[in-house]
Design a protein around this motif. Structure first.
Motif: not given
Length: 97
Positions: A38-39, A20, A26-27, A46, A42-43
């Motif tokens: 996907a979440e 990423v 993109t995630p 982050k 993203r986590n």
């Protein structure tokens, strides 16, 4: 009954985060490629960014100290350059007819 969260190996996390951050994907794209949610991706991204960005008070203070030290060094360097240029200008001003 709630599902247990899956535990992923650190190597997989590092590879996904690298995909990423470094590759600019993109995630969602990376999640599809690795068969993840996907979440979750993203986590992970982050968390990695916050870990490396210096979001703690100690990290921010260290970054500020380093930045201040670099600025002070640069100011001293510029002052030395200005002093040299003043001397050079005075020397060449004397040589003019």
């Amino acid at each position: 009954m709630a599902k247990k969260p899956r535990i992923y190996p650190p190597e997989l996390r590092a590879e996904v985060v690298r995909a990423v951050i470094d590759d600019g994907k993109t995630p969602a794209q990376v999640a599809r490629d690795f068969g993840l949610v996907a979440e979750t991706v993203r986590n992970w991204v982050k968390a990695e960014k916050s870990k490396n960005s210096g979001t703690t008070d100690e990290a921010r203070a260290a970054i500020d100290r380093a930045r201040l030290q670099e600025m002070e060094r640069r100011v001293q360097e510029l002052e030395q350059e200005n002093a040299f240029l003043k001397k050079a200008a005075a020397f060449f001003a004397k040589e003019l007819p």
